[in-house]
Design a protein around this motif. Sequence first.
Motif, PDB file in Angstrom:
ATOM      1  N   GLY A  67       0.782  -1.119  -0.049  1.00  0.00           N
ATOM      2  CA  GLY A  67       0.046   0.076   0.023  1.00  0.00           C
ATOM      3  C   GLY A  67       0.803   1.410   0.041  1.00  0.00           C
ATOM      4  N   VAL A  68       1.934   1.362  -0.453  1.00  0.00           N
ATOM      5  CA  VAL A  68       2.877   2.251  -0.472  1.00  0.00           C
ATOM      6  C   VAL A  68       3.030   3.110  -2.016  1.00  0.00           C
ATOM      7  N   GLU A  69       2.653   4.406  -1.950  1.00  0.00           N
ATOM      8  CA  GLU A  69       2.876   4.812  -3.195  1.00  0.00           C
ATOM      9  C   GLU A  69       4.029   5.677  -3.366  1.00  0.00           C
ATOM     10  N   ASP A  70       5.017   5.255  -4.405  1.00  0.00           N
ATOM     11  CA  ASP A  70       6.285   5.885  -4.445  1.00  0.00           C
ATOM     12  C   ASP A  70       6.331   6.525  -5.722  1.00  0.00           C
ATOM     13  N   SER A  71       7.498   7.354  -5.950  1.00  0.00           N
ATOM     14  CA  SER A  71       7.799   7.788  -7.368  1.00  0.00           C
ATOM     15  C   SER A  71       9.246   8.163  -7.437  1.00  0.00           C
ATOM     16  N   LEU A  72       9.806   8.423  -8.500  1.00  0.00           N
ATOM     17  CA  LEU A  72      11.121   8.740  -8.780  1.00  0.00           C
ATOM     18  C   LEU A  72      11.377  10.129  -8.005  1.00  0.00           C
ATOM     19  N   ASP A  73      10.386  11.207  -8.214  1.00  0.00           N
ATOM     20  CA  ASP A  73      10.384  12.450  -7.852  1.00  0.00           C
ATOM     21  C   ASP A  73      10.415  12.362  -6.083  1.00  0.00           C
ATOM     22  N   ASP A  74       9.612  11.589  -5.743  1.00  0.00           N
ATOM     23  CA  ASP A  74       9.655  11.350  -4.349  1.00  0.00           C
ATOM     24  C   ASP A  74      11.012  10.763  -3.626  1.00  0.00           C
ATOM     25  N   ALA A  75      11.560   9.708  -4.357  1.00  0.00           N
ATOM     26  CA  ALA A  75      12.834   9.256  -3.895  1.00  0.00           C
ATOM     27  C   ALA A  75      13.759  10.417  -4.144  1.00  0.00           C
ATOM     28  N   LEU A  76      14.138  11.043  -5.238  1.00  0.00           N
ATOM     29  CA  LEU A  76      15.070  12.159  -5.366  1.00  0.00           C
ATOM     30  C   LEU A  76      14.783  13.297  -4.090  1.00  0.00           C
ATOM     31  N   SER A  77      13.444  13.586  -3.929  1.00  0.00           N
ATOM     32  CA  SER A  77      13.282  14.629  -2.970  1.00  0.00           C
ATOM     33  C   SER A  77      13.973  14.209  -1.482  1.00  0.00           C
ATOM     34  N   TYR A  78      13.503  12.737  -1.091  1.00  0.00           N
ATOM     35  CA  TYR A  78      13.951  12.352   0.083  1.00  0.00           C
ATOM     36  C   TYR A  78      15.536  12.214   0.228  1.00  0.00           C
TER      37      TYR A  78
END
Length: 564
Positions: A67-78
């Motif tokens: 149930g986790v929604e992730d994205s390249l943008d979220d990964a880069l931001s973090y």
Amino acid sequence: MNAAAKVAEFDFVVIGSGAAGLTGAVVAALNGLSVLVVEKTALLGGTTAVSGGTVWIPNNDHESEVGVEDSLDDALSYLRACVGEAGDPAHVTALAGRGAEAIRFLEKRAGLRFVPMPSAGGSMDYRPWLAGAKVGGRGLTSPETDLGVLGEWAKRIRLVDTSEWTFDPRDYITERMHLDPPGLERPGASMFSPPPDDLDARPRPASVGRGAALVAQLVRAGLAAGVEYLLGVRAEELTTCDGRATGVRLRRSGGEELNVRASAGILLATGGYSNDERLRRSWLAREIQFSCELESNSGDGHRMGMAVGAQTAGLGDAWWMPHIPLGSGNAVVNTAGSREDRSLPHTLMVNDAGVRFMNESVNYHDAGEYFASKVGGWHSNFPAWLIFDSQGVEKYAMLSWKVPPAGEELPDWLRLADTISELAGATGLDPAALSATVTRFNGFALAGVDEDFQRGESRWDRAWGDPRNSPNPCLAPLEKGPFYAVRMYAGALSTRGGLRVDADARVCSAANEHAIQGLYAAGNCSNGGPAASYPGPGATLGAAVTFGYLAAMHASGAALPPVA
């Protein structure tokens, strides 16, 4: 490889058999290269094999399963928020965009299996207040893995007592096993030091989990792809020609020298340097008194790379973790890291001045950073003391197993006293200072607010606290004797930093910053990772797998797909 051969030729030679090296070997072999893995000990797996085995991979294909929604943008931001200005932007992009690709390769082409950590509790990213952080999903672990499929090679996998599959490690999170009361029997839920390199030291389990499962999966895939493994042989020197790394000189334990040529490249994956005192003194600005690295990890890759002109970066850093020397004397290697115990109610930490100096509940990497504080040239916060009372011992096995049964002699790392003032005397702390600290802390516990360090306020703190404890899951008074104090030391999982690499894991030259042709590095002998930070559970192995994959893809001339 013929054991009697003095010279051998392979396309790709890997030095070291942890996650970085084994990943590189599998990927290179499946891309058509002949591959040799050289391991200096008698067992495969390196420190990876004795680790928890979680691989932190943002934006991976399995996150939706929990149930986790992730994205390249979220990964880069973090990741950018974690590393700040310390990191190499190209490394951040590689970790965010290529890690999932590496896992996809290992699953679809090599047959490995991974399952996501649950979206619950302590599986969250270690700095959950930063943009792009997630709760669970990014940490991937290996399912129960049958050693029998390895045949005779099963005896060559490094195991520890927690390697045997006794329960799903994801249950540790969902069932909050760190809150288990004393006496509750859960198989495999304790920590032990690694056994010696004795192949017949004890029976091999039928199936394994944690780091041993990851190693077993990679070795199985390597054997199927034709990878050869050479154990008990030390790599001593790289050979070069016209600025290109062309081979490596090896030496068996009996003194025999072997020469191996590598036409496509050499991957250095030798781990950190925790067990080399000279390198620690040269590169670390603060002391590591205990680490989880194998005793064989002594900077071999660092030395070989620098000898051929490699540039270094990120030296002086480590994957920090406070340690308690439980049962291992004064050895450098010690697997009794401190994590959950510092978050439990009825606990606090003080330095040698008898005062608190940190939010005890922070993640273990950030906890280790507090030990770096200095006054002049002296460290002000280590060694420290973890102090708890009998209420904590009665409630939590995590604390009770630190205390020997009544009548047994106390180990030298534990102090016991009926009152706080007497405990101060037993630890050499100032009685007035320690009493004032405990009194102030008890007031915070009753009010539910830590006015000094905000313990129990963050999502991370609450995940590892006790929800049954009110008003703050991480705070409860220390008021019932006897009282206990356990010596807490500055430690690390491993050192990090070393040979500077680019986004393809190519080692950079100190002379001109260009890549040294044919030479790659991954894992803790390189700077390929999230500099100066620990983003989430398994970040050490996530970086190792990602850069091991990138090295093999480049060496084999395989095109990388577009970053999704």
